[in-house]
Design a protein around this motif. Structure first.
Motif, short mmCIF file in Angstrom:
data_model
loop_
_atom_site.label_atom_id
_atom_site.label_comp_id
_atom_site.label_asym_id
_atom_site.label_seq_id
_atom_site.Cartn_x
_atom_site.Cartn_y
_atom_site.Cartn_z
N UNK A 479 0.84 -1.20 0.00
CA UNK A 479 0.00 0.00 0.00
C UNK A 479 0.87 1.24 0.00
N UNK A 480 0.37 2.30 -0.62
CA UNK A 480 1.05 3.60 -0.64
C UNK A 480 0.37 4.54 0.34
N UNK A 481 1.18 5.22 1.16
CA UNK A 481 0.66 6.24 2.07
C UNK A 481 1.26 7.58 1.69
N UNK A 482 0.42 8.45 1.19
CA UNK A 482 0.89 9.78 0.80
C UNK A 482 0.96 10.69 2.03
N UNK A 483 1.78 11.72 1.90
CA UNK A 483 1.86 12.69 2.98
C UNK A 483 0.50 13.34 3.19
N UNK A 484 0.08 13.46 4.45
CA UNK A 484 -1.24 13.99 4.78
C UNK A 484 -1.12 15.01 5.89
N UNK A 485 -2.14 15.85 6.01
CA UNK A 485 -2.17 16.78 7.13
C UNK A 485 -2.28 15.98 8.42
N UNK A 486 -1.93 16.59 9.50
CA UNK A 486 -1.75 15.89 10.78
C UNK A 486 -2.94 15.02 11.17
N UNK A 487 -4.14 15.56 11.07
CA UNK A 487 -5.32 14.83 11.55
C UNK A 487 -5.65 13.62 10.67
N UNK A 488 -5.10 13.59 9.45
CA UNK A 488 -5.38 12.49 8.52
C UNK A 488 -4.20 11.53 8.35
N UNK A 489 -3.18 11.69 9.15
CA UNK A 489 -2.01 10.84 9.01
C UNK A 489 -2.32 9.39 9.40
N UNK A 490 -1.78 8.42 8.67
CA UNK A 490 -2.06 7.01 9.00
C UNK A 490 -1.36 6.60 10.29
N UNK A 491 -2.08 5.88 11.13
CA UNK A 491 -1.54 5.42 12.40
C UNK A 491 -1.42 3.90 12.38
N UNK A 492 -0.35 3.39 13.00
CA UNK A 492 -0.07 1.96 13.01
C UNK A 492 0.28 1.51 14.42
N UNK A 493 0.01 0.24 14.69
CA UNK A 493 0.45 -0.38 15.93
C UNK A 493 1.63 -1.30 15.59
N UNK A 494 2.73 -1.10 16.32
CA UNK A 494 3.93 -1.90 16.10
C UNK A 494 3.72 -3.28 16.72
N UNK A 495 3.78 -4.32 15.88
CA UNK A 495 3.60 -5.69 16.35
C UNK A 495 4.93 -6.38 16.61
N UNK A 496 5.97 -5.98 15.86
CA UNK A 496 7.27 -6.61 16.00
C UNK A 496 8.30 -5.82 15.21
N UNK A 497 9.54 -6.32 15.17
CA UNK A 497 10.62 -5.66 14.46
C UNK A 497 11.32 -6.66 13.55
N UNK A 498 12.05 -6.12 12.60
CA UNK A 498 12.94 -6.93 11.77
C UNK A 498 13.94 -6.01 11.11
N UNK A 499 15.12 -6.52 10.85
CA UNK A 499 16.12 -5.75 10.13
C UNK A 499 16.30 -6.35 8.74
N UNK A 500 16.56 -5.48 7.77
CA UNK A 500 16.78 -5.99 6.43
C UNK A 500 18.21 -6.52 6.29
N UNK A 501 18.56 -6.91 5.10
CA UNK A 501 19.88 -7.51 4.88
C UNK A 501 21.02 -6.57 5.21
N UNK A 502 20.77 -5.27 5.19
CA UNK A 502 21.81 -4.29 5.49
C UNK A 502 21.74 -3.78 6.93
#
Length: 609
Positions: A479-502
C-alpha cells in the motif's frame, strides 16, 4: 497612502495584569462570532469593535473577557485581604505593525476596595512590547510588564510606590495617582535597587531581565511629564474614556484621558518613541496591565470600543533535542497578514553544531517538506495568529558512523549511514536488495531506545510504503501512504521488528484507526522505522507552555480518570487546554488537565500550543 489606523485597544493588544507566582498560569482562548471588516483608508488594516475580540486574545490567571460588551476584567477584586493573587493577563494571538498608524479607544475602570487603606489597584499599563507575547512580566509595581525587554507605552498609576524595585519598576513621581509615558530601562545589578522580588512572585529573574518600568519626564522637550489624576476624577468604578493614538510616520504616541461622560479632558500628552522602534523593530504586542503583589487589591477593568489595526501573525519557533531540552534560543517570526486572503511564511530548521534534525512538530498548516506555513485569517482575523513550530534534533555521534554494532542512528538502523544507498528512503525508493525468504516477523539485533516498543502506535509524517517483507522492493509494496495533514495521518500499531539484509530497522505493523478503535484490514506488513517518516503517535512529555490545542474536527472528550472512562466534559475543535502532566496508560499517554480531567495524548487529536 493614509496610514491612519484606528486601533481600539481590544484586538491587537496583549493585556497583562500583574501576576504573583508562576507566569505559567491558567489560559483560555476566546473565539470570534463576528467578522472584522477591512478599513478603507489603510491598506492591510482591519477594524474590530468591542464584541469582536474573542478570536484574538488568550486570558491567563484570573483575567476574563465578556464578549457581549467588550469588557476585560483584569482583576476581579472579589478576594479577601489574605487571599492568593488575583491578577491575570490577556495577550493577543499576534502582533501589530508599528510602521502604520492607529488610534486606540477604550474605557478604564478602577473600584475602591482597600477599605483600610482607601486605595485602588496599581492601575493599568498600556505597553507595546517586542518578542514572545506569551511571556508574562513581573507583578506588583511591575504590572505584568516588569522584566520585559523593550517595553514602552502609557501608564495610569493609581497606587504610589516609593522605592525602586528590581526588574519591576522605578519609584513613582510625587504625583499620585498619575498618568504618563513610560519605558522599561535596563539595570542588571539588583544592588542598585531598594527591593528585589518585593512581595514575591517574580518569574523573570537574573541580569538578563533587569528591565524596570520608568515613567518619562519629558517636560524638558515641551511635554507634560507625570500628570496628576485626582481620585474624584477616578471615582469609584467610574468608566473613564482613554484614547491612545500612534503615528506610523513620526512614531509619536499620544494619549488623552477624559472624565466620566467624556465632557472634560483630564490629561493629554505626546511623546516620540522613534528610538524604541528603531531599536526593537516594527512588530509588537500592545499590552494592558494591572498589577499587585497580593489579592486584596480593588478590581481593574477595561472596556473596548473598536480597533483598527494592521495585524501580524506570530510564530514561536523552538529548537529542542528529542528529550525536549533546548538546543538553541526560541525565534519569534512576525508575518504581516494579507486582509484579502491567505499569507505564507517560510520557516526552515537551522543548522546547529553537534546536532542534526530529527523531526518537526507544527500546526496542520505547516508543510514539513517545503517548510512553508500558511496563515489563514484575511480581513476576518478568524484564524489563530499565534502558532508554534518545534524542530527536534538528535546529537551527532562522534564514533565511527559505519560501526555495525552502533544502533544509535535513528534514520536507518545498524550499519547504515546513507539512506539513499541503503534503500530505506521511507517513500519506497527502488531498492535492488534481493528479497529475504519468508515474511514471518522476527526481532533481530538490538532495538534502539528511540524506537517504538511492541504495542505502541506510530504515525506517518511523510509519504512512504507498506511492504510484504523487511527487504524493501518495489514489487513487494502492499500500500502507498501519501503525505497527509496531521489529523489524517495514517496510524499503526507496532507488532514486532525486523532488520533488512543491510541492518536497517523495520517495524512490522498493522494500520489502526483510533477514531473507531479498529484495525484496518489488509494493512499488515513492514514500514520504515526512520524517524524522518514515522514517529510515535502519542506525546511523551508536557509542552513548555503547558498548553495543548484540540485539532480533531469532532472535538475531544475529557474523562474523570486515566482509563478515559467517566466522561467529564467535551471540548470542541480549537479549544485550548491547560495541562498539568502527561500520564502513561498501557502503551499510550493521556494529558491530565489542571482541572484534574484526562484527555488523549494522541497527536492526531491534540497539538502543542
Amino acid at each position: 497612502m493614509n496610514k491612519k489606523l484606528k486601533l481600539t485597544l481590544m484586538t491587537s493588544a496583549i493585556l497583562l495584569a500583574g501576576v504573583t507566582g508562576s507566569s505559567i498560569v491558567s489560559t483560555q482562548h476566546v473565539y470570534a462570532d463576528t467578522t472584522a471588516v477591512p478599513s478603507d483608508g489603510n491598506t492591510g488594516s482591519v477594524t474590530i469593535t468591542g464584541n469582536q475580540l474573542q478570536n484574538l486574545f488568550t486570558t491567563t490567571g484570573k483575567a476574563s473577557i465578556d464578549n457581549k460588551n467588550g469588557q476585560v476584567s483584569l482583576v476581579p477584586g472579589n478576594a479577601g485581604f489574605f487571599s492568593s493573587a488575583e491578577a491575570g493577563s490577556v495577550y493577543m494571538n499576534g502582533n501589530i505593525d508599528m510602521s502604520k498608524s492607529f488610534d486606540l479607544s477604550l474605557y478604564v475602570n478602577f473600584a475602591t476596595k482597600r477599605q483600610l487603606l482607601n486605595t485602588k489597584s496599581d492601575g493599568s499599563v498600556f505597553a507595546f512590547r517586542p518578542g514572545d507575547p506569551t511571556v508574562v512580566g513581573n507583578p506588583g509595581s511591575g504590572m505584568g510588564i516588569g522584566g520585559i525587554r523593550g517595553a514602552f507605552g502609557v501608564t495610569l498609576d493609581t497606587y504610589h510606590n516609593n522605592d525602586n524595585q528590581y526588574a519591576r519598576s522605578y519609584k513613582d513621581p510625587s504625583a499620585d495617582p498619575y498618568i504618563s509615558f513610560f519605558q522599561n530601562n535596563y539595570d542588571g545589578n539588583p544592588n542598585n535597587f531598594n527591593n528585589v522580588n518585593s512581595g514575591g512572585g517574580d518569574t523573570l529573574t537574573g541580569p538578563e531581565y533587569g528591565y524596570a518600568k520608568q515613567w518619562i519626564d519629558n517636560t524638558g522637550t515641551g511635554g507634560k511629564g507625570a500628570q496628576s489624576v485626582s481620585k474624584s476624577d477616578l471615582g469609584d468604578s467610574a468608566w473613564l474614556p482613554l484614547d491612545i493614538s500612534y503615528n506610523g510616520d513620526t512614531h509619536q504616541l499620544t494619549y488623552t484621558l477624559k472624565n466620566n461622560g467624556g465632557s472634560k479632558v483630564i490629561a493629554t500628552d505626546t511623546y516620540d518613541f522613534s528610538d524604541r522602534i528603531k531599536l526593537y523593530g516594527d512588530y509588537m504586542n500592545l499590552s494592558i496591565s494591572s498589577g499587585d503583589s497580593y489579592a486584596s487589591q480593588a478590581s481593574a477593568n477595561i472596556r473596548f470600543d473598536k480597533l483598527t489595526l494592521n495585524p501580524v501573525a506570530v510564530t514561536n519557533v523552538h529548537y529542542v533535542d528529542t528529550d525536549g531540552n533546548q538546543v538553541a534560543p526560541t525565534d519569534t517570526v512576525n508575518t504581516p497578514i494579507n486582509p484579502n486572503g491567505a499569507t505564507t511564511e517560510t520557516i526552515a530548521p537551522k543548522d546547529i553544531d553537534g546536532y542534526e534534525l530529527n523531526h518537526v512538530d507544527g500546526p496542520a498548516e505547516y508543510d514539513t517538506d517545503s517548510h512553508v506555513l500558511t496563515i489563514d485569517g484575511g480581513a476576518t482575523l478568524n484564524g489563530d495568529l499565534l502558532k508554534n513550530i518545534t524542530f527536534y534534533y538528535k546529537k551527532v555521534e562522534t564514533g565511527n558512523p559505519t560501526d555495525p554494532t552502533d544502533p544509535s542512528n535513528p534514520g536507518n538502523g545498524v550499519g547504515s549511514t546513507n539512506p539513499g544507498n541503503s534503500g530505506d528512503t521511507g517513500n519506497g525508493g527502488n531498492d535492488t536488495t534481493p528479497n529475504q525468504t519468508g515474511d514471518t516477523p522476527s526481532q533481530t539485533g538490538d532495538i534502539p531506545n528511540w524506537a517504538a516498543v511492541k504495542g505502541q502506535s506510530v504515525y506517518g509524517i511523510k509519504g512512504f510504503y507498506l511492504y510484504k517483507n523487511a527487504n524493501f522492493n518495489k514489487n513487494q509494496r502492499i500500500k502507498t501512504y501519501k503525505k497527509a495533514i496531521r489529523v489524517n495521518r495514517p496510524q499503526f500499531v507496532v507488532k514486532n521488528y525486523k532488520r533488512d539484509a543491510k541492518g536497517n530497522l523495520r517495524y512490522y505493523v498493522q494500520q489502526y484507526n483510533p477514531a473507531t478503535g479498529k484495525y484496518v484490514k489488509g494493512t499488515s506488513g513492514y514500514i520504515t522505522a526512520n524517524q524522518k517518516y514515522v514517529v510515535k503517535a502519542y506525546y511523551q512529555s508536557v509542552p513548555k507552555n503547558k498548553q495543548i490545542k484540540i485539532i480533531n474536527k469532532n472535538g475531544v472528550k475529557a474523562y474523570k480518570n486515566v482509563k478515559l472512562s467517566g466522561k467529564a466534559k467535551f471540548y470542541k475543535k480549537g479549544s485550548i487546554l491547560k495541562v498539568k502532566s502527561v500520564k502513561s496508560y498501557k502503551l499510550t499517554t493521556r494529558y491530565q488537565l489542571t482541572n484534574g480531567q484526562y484527555v488523549t495524548g494522541n497527536k492526531k487529536f491534540v497539538i502543542w500550543k
